[in-house]
Design an enzyme around this catalytic site. Structure first.
Site, PDB file in Angstrom:
ATOM      1  N   GLU A   1     -19.719   0.880  -0.800  1.00 37.84           N
ATOM      2  CA  GLU A   1     -18.337   1.080  -0.347  1.00 37.84           C
ATOM      3  C   GLU A   1     -18.274   1.535   1.099  1.00 37.84           C
ATOM      4  O   GLU A   1     -17.448   1.062   1.863  1.00 37.84           O
ATOM      5  CB  GLU A   1     -17.642   2.162  -1.193  1.00 37.84           C
ATOM      6  CG  GLU A   1     -17.113   1.703  -2.527  1.00 37.84           C
ATOM      7  CD  GLU A   1     -16.427   2.831  -3.283  1.00 37.84           C
ATOM      8  OE1 GLU A   1     -15.277   2.662  -3.677  1.00 37.84           O
ATOM      9  OE2 GLU A   1     -17.048   3.902  -3.473  1.00 37.84           O
TER      10      GLU A   1
ATOM     11  N   ASN B   1       5.572  -2.572  -2.303  1.00 34.22           N
ATOM     12  CA  ASN B   1       4.217  -2.510  -2.865  1.00 34.22           C
ATOM     13  C   ASN B   1       4.231  -3.324  -4.149  1.00 34.22           C
ATOM     14  O   ASN B   1       5.217  -3.281  -4.887  1.00 34.22           O
ATOM     15  CB  ASN B   1       3.840  -1.075  -3.240  1.00 34.22           C
ATOM     16  CG  ASN B   1       3.441  -0.266  -2.033  1.00 34.22           C
ATOM     17  OD1 ASN B   1       3.242  -0.809  -0.956  1.00 34.22           O
ATOM     18  ND2 ASN B   1       3.327   1.035  -2.220  1.00 34.22           N
ATOM     19  N   GLY B   2       3.127  -3.993  -4.443  1.00 36.32           N
ATOM     20  CA  GLY B   2       3.070  -4.765  -5.677  1.00 36.32           C
ATOM     21  C   GLY B   2       2.944  -6.242  -5.360  1.00 36.32           C
ATOM     22  O   GLY B   2       2.669  -6.630  -4.216  1.00 36.32           O
TER      23      GLY B   2
ATOM     24  N   ARG C   1      -5.006   5.840   1.845  1.00 38.03           N
ATOM     25  CA  ARG C   1      -5.019   4.845   0.778  1.00 38.03           C
ATOM     26  C   ARG C   1      -5.679   3.545   1.231  1.00 38.03           C
ATOM     27  O   ARG C   1      -5.986   2.695   0.408  1.00 38.03           O
ATOM     28  CB  ARG C   1      -3.587   4.549   0.332  1.00 38.03           C
ATOM     29  CG  ARG C   1      -2.881   5.771  -0.214  1.00 38.03           C
ATOM     30  CD  ARG C   1      -1.404   5.499  -0.363  1.00 38.03           C
ATOM     31  NE  ARG C   1      -1.178   4.485  -1.360  1.00 38.03           N
ATOM     32  CZ  ARG C   1      -0.738   4.733  -2.580  1.00 38.03           C
ATOM     33  NH1 ARG C   1      -0.483   5.956  -2.949  1.00 38.03           N
ATOM     34  NH2 ARG C   1      -0.550   3.755  -3.423  1.00 38.03           N
TER      35      ARG C   1
ATOM     36  N   GLU D   1     -23.161   4.354  -9.999  1.00 37.08           N
ATOM     37  CA  GLU D   1     -22.242   5.056  -9.098  1.00 37.08           C
ATOM     38  C   GLU D   1     -22.889   5.241  -7.723  1.00 37.08           C
ATOM     39  O   GLU D   1     -22.228   5.131  -6.694  1.00 37.08           O
ATOM     40  CB  GLU D   1     -21.820   6.394  -9.726  1.00 37.08           C
ATOM     41  CG  GLU D   1     -21.043   7.328  -8.822  1.00 37.08           C
ATOM     42  CD  GLU D   1     -19.752   6.754  -8.243  1.00 37.08           C
ATOM     43  OE1 GLU D   1     -19.257   5.710  -8.730  1.00 37.08           O
ATOM     44  OE2 GLU D   1     -19.260   7.333  -7.259  1.00 37.08           O
TER      45      GLU D   1
ATOM     46  N   TRP E   1      -1.656  -3.364   2.824  1.00 36.43           N
ATOM     47  CA  TRP E   1      -3.012  -3.808   2.485  1.00 36.43           C
ATOM     48  C   TRP E   1      -2.835  -5.238   2.009  1.00 36.43           C
ATOM     49  O   TRP E   1      -2.189  -5.481   0.984  1.00 36.43           O
ATOM     50  CB  TRP E   1      -3.581  -2.910   1.395  1.00 36.43           C
ATOM     51  CG  TRP E   1      -5.006  -3.157   1.055  1.00 36.43           C
ATOM     52  CD1 TRP E   1      -6.087  -2.997   1.881  1.00 36.43           C
ATOM     53  CD2 TRP E   1      -5.527  -3.572  -0.209  1.00 36.43           C
ATOM     54  NE1 TRP E   1      -7.239  -3.293   1.202  1.00 36.43           N
ATOM     55  CE2 TRP E   1      -6.934  -3.652  -0.073  1.00 36.43           C
ATOM     56  CE3 TRP E   1      -4.964  -3.889  -1.438  1.00 36.43           C
ATOM     57  CZ2 TRP E   1      -7.756  -4.032  -1.119  1.00 36.43           C
ATOM     58  CZ3 TRP E   1      -5.791  -4.265  -2.477  1.00 36.43           C
ATOM     59  CH2 TRP E   1      -7.175  -4.334  -2.307  1.00 36.43           C
TER      60      TRP E   1
ATOM     61  N   LYS F   1      -7.255   3.064  -1.701  1.00 35.14           N
ATOM     62  CA  LYS F   1      -7.513   4.226  -2.555  1.00 35.14           C
ATOM     63  C   LYS F   1      -6.938   4.025  -3.943  1.00 35.14           C
ATOM     64  O   LYS F   1      -7.562   4.348  -4.938  1.00 35.14           O
ATOM     65  CB  LYS F   1      -6.894   5.466  -1.908  1.00 35.14           C
ATOM     66  CG  LYS F   1      -7.053   6.748  -2.712  1.00 35.14           C
ATOM     67  CD  LYS F   1      -8.488   7.195  -2.741  1.00 35.14           C
ATOM     68  CE  LYS F   1      -8.715   8.471  -3.498  1.00 35.14           C
ATOM     69  NZ  LYS F   1     -10.143   8.609  -3.868  1.00 35.14           N
TER      70      LYS F   1
ATOM     71  N   LYS G   1     -21.122   3.846  -4.372  1.00 33.41           N
ATOM     72  CA  LYS G   1     -20.781   4.701  -3.232  1.00 33.41           C
ATOM     73  C   LYS G   1     -21.420   4.157  -1.960  1.00 33.41           C
ATOM     74  O   LYS G   1     -20.799   4.071  -0.924  1.00 33.41           O
ATOM     75  CB  LYS G   1     -21.291   6.107  -3.538  1.00 33.41           C
ATOM     76  CG  LYS G   1     -20.531   7.252  -3.008  1.00 33.41           C
ATOM     77  CD  LYS G   1     -19.327   7.687  -3.806  1.00 33.41           C
ATOM     78  CE  LYS G   1     -18.361   6.589  -4.114  1.00 33.41           C
ATOM     79  NZ  LYS G   1     -17.546   6.816  -5.241  1.00 33.41           N
TER      80      LYS G   1
ATOM     81  N   HIS H   1     -37.770  -7.734 -15.873  1.00 32.18           N
ATOM     82  CA  HIS H   1     -37.313  -8.984 -16.490  1.00 32.18           C
ATOM     83  C   HIS H   1     -36.585  -9.881 -15.493  1.00 32.18           C
ATOM     84  O   HIS H   1     -35.773 -10.714 -15.897  1.00 32.18           O
ATOM     85  CB  HIS H   1     -36.410  -8.678 -17.686  1.00 32.18           C
ATOM     86  CG  HIS H   1     -37.119  -7.940 -18.787  1.00 32.18           C
ATOM     87  ND1 HIS H   1     -38.210  -8.458 -19.443  1.00 32.18           N
ATOM     88  CD2 HIS H   1     -36.917  -6.714 -19.317  1.00 32.18           C
ATOM     89  CE1 HIS H   1     -38.634  -7.583 -20.354  1.00 32.18           C
ATOM     90  NE2 HIS H   1     -37.868  -6.507 -20.286  1.00 32.18           N
TER      91      HIS H   1
ATOM     92  N   CYS I   1       0.809  -1.220   0.000  1.00 29.06           N
ATOM     93  CA  CYS I   1       0.000   0.000   0.000  1.00 29.06           C
ATOM     94  C   CYS I   1       0.834   1.257   0.000  1.00 29.06           C
ATOM     95  O   CYS I   1       1.005   1.850  -1.030  1.00 29.06           O
ATOM     96  CB  CYS I   1      -1.068   0.028   1.063  1.00 29.06           C
ATOM     97  SG  CYS I   1      -2.394   1.004   0.391  1.00 29.06           S
TER      98      CYS I   1
HETATM   99  C1  G6P Z   1     -10.045   1.751  -6.217  1.00 28.76           C
HETATM  100  C2  G6P Z   1     -10.828   2.697  -5.330  1.00 28.76           C
HETATM  101  C3  G6P Z   1     -12.028   3.252  -6.079  1.00 28.76           C
HETATM  102  C4  G6P Z   1     -11.578   3.887  -7.385  1.00 28.76           C
HETATM  103  C5  G6P Z   1     -10.782   2.909  -8.245  1.00 28.76           C
HETATM  104  C6  G6P Z   1     -10.126   3.582  -9.437  1.00 28.76           C
HETATM  105  O1  G6P Z   1     -10.749   0.580  -6.410  1.00 28.76           O
HETATM  106  O2  G6P Z   1     -11.237   2.055  -4.136  1.00 28.76           O
HETATM  107  O3  G6P Z   1     -12.667   4.227  -5.276  1.00 28.76           O
HETATM  108  O4  G6P Z   1     -12.695   4.341  -8.074  1.00 28.76           O
HETATM  109  O5  G6P Z   1      -9.729   2.344  -7.479  1.00 28.76           O
HETATM  110  O6  G6P Z   1      -9.149   4.475  -8.997  1.00 28.76           O
HETATM  111  P1  G6P Z   1      -8.495   5.576  -9.916  1.00 28.76           P
HETATM  112  O7  G6P Z   1      -7.423   6.206  -9.073  1.00 28.76           O
HETATM  113  O8  G6P Z   1      -7.929   4.874 -11.113  1.00 28.76           O
HETATM  114  O9  G6P Z   1      -9.561   6.538 -10.298  1.00 28.76           O
END
Ligand code: G6P
Length: 606
Positions: free
Chosen positions: A487, A99-100, A27, A480, A73, A601, A484, A503, A2
Site C-alpha cells: 500500500e 459521492n457514490g 480519505r 497484513e 477519487w 480511506k 501494508k 508447491h 470521496c
Molecule cells: C480501504 C482502505 C483499507 C481498508 C479497507 C477497509 O480499502 O484503503 O486500508 O482496510 O478500505 O476499510 P474499513 O473502514 O471497512 O476498515
C-alpha cells in the site's frame, strides 16, 4: 466519490469549505473543487491535485455564504479539472457534489444528450446537475426528488441552486452524509472530520433520506416528502484528536499511539474474576452466545486480515469453527445464511460499501450480525444488532494500523466471551486477560526498536518484489504485512503460507527476492525454520520477525525480535513491526505515505 462538505451561514463560505476539505484529505483523492453562491451567480473553482493547490488558485476574495466542496477519487473518467466536482448544469445555475456511483448514468446521458444537453465531463455526477436543472418542480427539494426518482445507484449529494440561494439540499443513499448544526450556520459533510472545528451537534442521514439546510434550520424528509423528525446528537470528538501530534505523518503517529489507544480500548472491559470480557454492546446473553455453532467474519482489506487473525483466536479459544471472508465477494455468491452462525462485520470506518452490503445481505436472510467498528454511529454500527466499538480514535492515514490492532483485540475479547460460555477454563481466560493487559507495554518495547526496524525496511525497499510468509496463526500476519508494504511502498509484496512455498512459488526465489518470515516461538517454530532453510538454500535473503530465543541464527540476514505474549495473542504484536517496516520503506522511497496513490480511506462505492 470521496469527500463532501457544505456550508450555509453567516461566515464567508470559502475558508470553511477549504478547511473542511483539507480535513477530508486523509480519505485519499485526486482533485478538489468548490462552488459558492455569490451576488454575481455561482462561482466554481476546481483543480487536479491537492486542496492546497485549489486554495492557491483561488482569487483573493470570494463573497458568498453558501457553498459546497468536494474531494474526488476518480471512478467515472480520469482525474481532470473537468471531471472534478462540483458539476454544474449547462446554464451554471445548479451545482452538485456527489459521492457514490450512479448505475444508470450512461443511459441517462444518452437520453439527455438526445434532448440537446451538452456534457462537459465524463462523470456520472453531471447527469444529476442536468436532471435537477431540467426539472419543472417549483422547489429545489422537488427538483432533487425528481432527479433522484430517475437515477439508480448509490449517492450522497449536496446541491445548490441560484434560484434558492439560501439553502443546500442534500440526499443520502448508500454513501454516508451528516448534517452539522451550528449557531446560525449549518454544515453538510460526508465525514465528521470536516465538522469538528465547527460543531459537535450532528444529524446522521439514513439511506433514502433528504435534507434541506438553511442558516437557521434543518429539515429532514423522506422520498415521499414526509418529514422525518430527527434531533441532533452530540459527538465526542476533540479537534486535537485529529492532529499530527508532532509526527511527520499520520501513519507514524497512529502506529506509535497504540500503547495509549490499546489501554483505552481495554479499560473496563476485562473481568479478571471470571476470566472473561465485559461486552455490553453485544446484546447477547450467555444462552445466545452458547447457541452459535459457527462464526463468519466479513471485512475488506486490512479489516479482512484482522478477521482472519480473529477467526484463529475464536477457533483456538472458543473451539467454534470460524472463518473470515472478504465482504466484497460475499453477497455475490448468494451466501447461505444459517440461524446458528454469528456474523461479524469488521470495519474501521463503518462505512465501507462492500461490508455494509454484506451486512444487509445477512440481515435480509434473517441472520444475526454484530459489528466490530471504530467510527461511532457509522452505518455498519447502526445496522448491526450489536457490537464492540474499537475506540481507536480517528484514523487518518489510508493504511490502517491502530484500527487493525484494535480489531484483533476486539476479536480476542469476543473469543473470550464465546469461550467462557463453553470449554475455556477460568484460568485460561485469566491467562488471556493477563496477556491483553501486557500489550500496551510490549508495543512500547517494539516502538523502542524503531531505528533497527527502519534500517531493515530501507534495505527491503530496494527490492522490487518481496514475499511475506507465515504459517497458521502467522499467515494472516504475513498477509497484513504484505498489504501494508505494498500500500505505501508500491513494491510488489505477496503473502504465502510458509507450507505452500515449496508447491510453486519457491521457483521465484533468488538473491533478488527477499522474504519476510513470521517465526513465532510456538509449536510450529521448527516447521517455520525448515521453510527458511528451503529459501536460504536457494540463495534467498531472509528477514525474520520472531521471538526471543528462536534460533533463526545465520538463516536470516536480519531479525526483528518481538516480545512474547500468549500464543493466541502473539499475532497482534507480530503485525506491529510490519507496520513500522512499511512506513520506513515508504519514507525512504519518498512516497506520499498518508495518501498512497489510487487508494481511498473509506471506500463507499462498490
Ligand atoms: C480501504 C482502505 C483499507 C481498508 C479497507 C477497509 O480499502 O484503503 O486500508 O482496510 O478500505 O476499510 P474499513 O473502514 O471497512 O476498515
Amino acid at each position: 466519490m470521496c469527500g463532501i462538505v457544505g456550508y450555509v451561514g453567516s461566515q464567508s463560505a470559502v475558508p470553511v469549505l477549504v478547511e473542511g476539505l483539507s480535513r477530508l484529505e486523509y480519505r485519499g483523492y485526486d482533485s478538489a473543487g468548490i462552488a459558492v453562491l455569490s451576488a454575481k451567480g455561482t462561482r466554481v473553482f476546481r483543480k487536479v491535485g491537492r486542496v492546497r493547490d485549489l486554495e492557491a488558485s483561488l482569487p483573493g476574495r470570494i463573497a458568498g455564504k453558501v457553498g459546497i466542496g468536494h474531494t474526488r477519487w476518480a471512478t467515472h473518467g480520469p482525474a481532470t479539472q473537468d471531471n472534478a466536482h462540483p458539476q454544474t448544469s449547462a446554464d451554471g445555475r445548479v451545482s452538485v457534489v456527489h459521492n457514490g456511483i450512479i448505475d444508470n448514468a450512461s443511459s441517462l446521458r444518452e437520453r439527455l444528450a438526445a434532448q440537446g444537453v451538452k456534457f462537459t465531463s465524463d462523470t456520472d455526477t453531471e447527469v444529476i446537475a442536468h436532471l435537477v436543472a431540467g426539472s419543472e418542480a417549483g422547489t429545489l427539494e422537488g427538483a432533487v426528488l425528481d432527479a433522484l426518482s430517475r437515477i439508480t445507484g448509490t449517492y450522497a449529494i449536496a446541491v445548490i441552486d441560484e434560484r434558492r440561494p439560501d439553502r443546500i439540499v442534500a440526499a443520502r443513499n448508500g454513501s454516508p452524509l451528516i448534517l452539522g448544526v451550528g449557531d446560525r450556520e449549518m454544515f453538510v459533510a460526508s465525514d465528521l472530520a470536516a465538522l469538528v472545528r465547527h460543531t459537535t451537534s450532528v444529524v446522521h442521514l439514513d439511506d433514502g433520506e433528504l435534507a434541506t439546510v438553511t442558516s437557521s434550520e434543518f429539515r429532514t424528509f423522506s422520498r415521499d416528502e414526509e418529514n422525518t423528525a430527527k434531533s441532533p446528537t452530540s459527538i465526542d470528538l476533540e479537534t486535537d484528536d485529529v492532529g499530527l501530534d508532532g509526527h511527520q505523518h499520520y501513519m507514524h503517529s497512529e502506529i506509535l499511539e497504540q500503547p495509549t489507544s490499546v489501554e483505552r480500548m481495554l479499560r473496563g472491559r476485562l473481568d479478571d474474576r471470571f476470566g472473561t470480557a465485559r461486552l455490553d454492546g453485544l446484546n447477547l446473553g450467555p444462552r445466545q452466545l452458547r447457541g452459535f455453532r459457527r462464526v463468519k467474519i466479513l471485512g475488506c482489506g486490512s479489516a479482512y486480515y484482522a478477521g482472519q487473525i480473529g477467526a484463529a483466536m475464536i477457533e483456538e479459544l472458543a473451539r467454534i469453527p470460524a472463518d473470515a471472508e472478504p465482504a466484497s465477494e460475499f453477497r455475490y455468491r448468494n451466501p447461505i445464511i444459517e440461524p446458528d452462525t454469528l456474523y461479524v462485520a469488521v470495519s474501521q470506518s463503518g462505512e465501507t460499501a462492500d461490508t455494509a452490503f454484506a451486512v444487509r445481505e445477512v440481515k435480509r436472510k434473517g441472520g444475526q450480525v454484530i459489528g466490530l467498528v471504530n467510527v461511532v454511529g457509522s452505518a455498519i454500527a447502526r445496522e448491526s444488532d450489536g457490537g464492540i466499538y474499537l475506540h481507536a480514535g480517528p484514523e487518518i492515514a489510508v493504511a490502517s494500523t491502530k484500527a487493525l490492532t484494535h480489531m484483533a483485540i476486539g476479536f480476542a475479547m469476543l473469543a473470550l466471551s464465546l469461550g467462557r460460555v463453553r470449554d475455556l477454563s477460568i484460568s485460561d481466560g485469566q491467562r488471556i486477560i493477563a496477556g491483553l493487559r501486557s500489550l500496551p507495554g510490549q508495543i512500547l518495547q517494539i516502538a523502542d526498536d524503531e531505528p533497527h526496524i527502519a534500517e531493515v525496511a530501507r534495505d527491503l525497499a530496494a527490492a522490487p518484489s518481496l514475499f511475506f510468509i507465515g504459517r497458521v496463526r502467522g499467515f494472516p500476519v504475513a498477509r497484513e504485512g504484505a498489504q501494508k508494504f505494498k500500500e505505501v511502498s508500491y513494491r510488489h509484496a505477496e503473502a504465502y503460507q510458509a507450507s505452500e512455498l515449496k508447491h510453486g512459488p519457491l521457483a521465484l526465489i533468488d538473491e533478488s527476492l527477499p522474504t519476510v518470515a513470521i517465526v513465532p516461538d510456538d509449536e510450529l517454530t521448527e516447521r517455520n525454520l525448515a521453510s527458511m532453510q528451503q529459501i536460504a538454500a536457494r540463495g534467498g535473503r531472509l528477514v525474520a520477525i520472531t521471538h526471543p530465543g528462536v534460533a533463526v541464527g545465520a538463516l536470516a540476514a536480519a531479525s526483528i525480535t518481538v516480545p512474547k505474549n500468549e500464543p493466541e495473542l502473539d499475532p497482534i504484536l507480530l503485525t506491529i513491526p510490519l507496520q513500522l517496516m512499511a512506513y520506513h520503506a515508504a519514507l525512504s522511497l519518498g512516497h506520499d505515505i498518508d495518501k498512497p496513490r489510487n487508494l481511498a480511506k473509506s471506500v463507499t462505492v462498490e
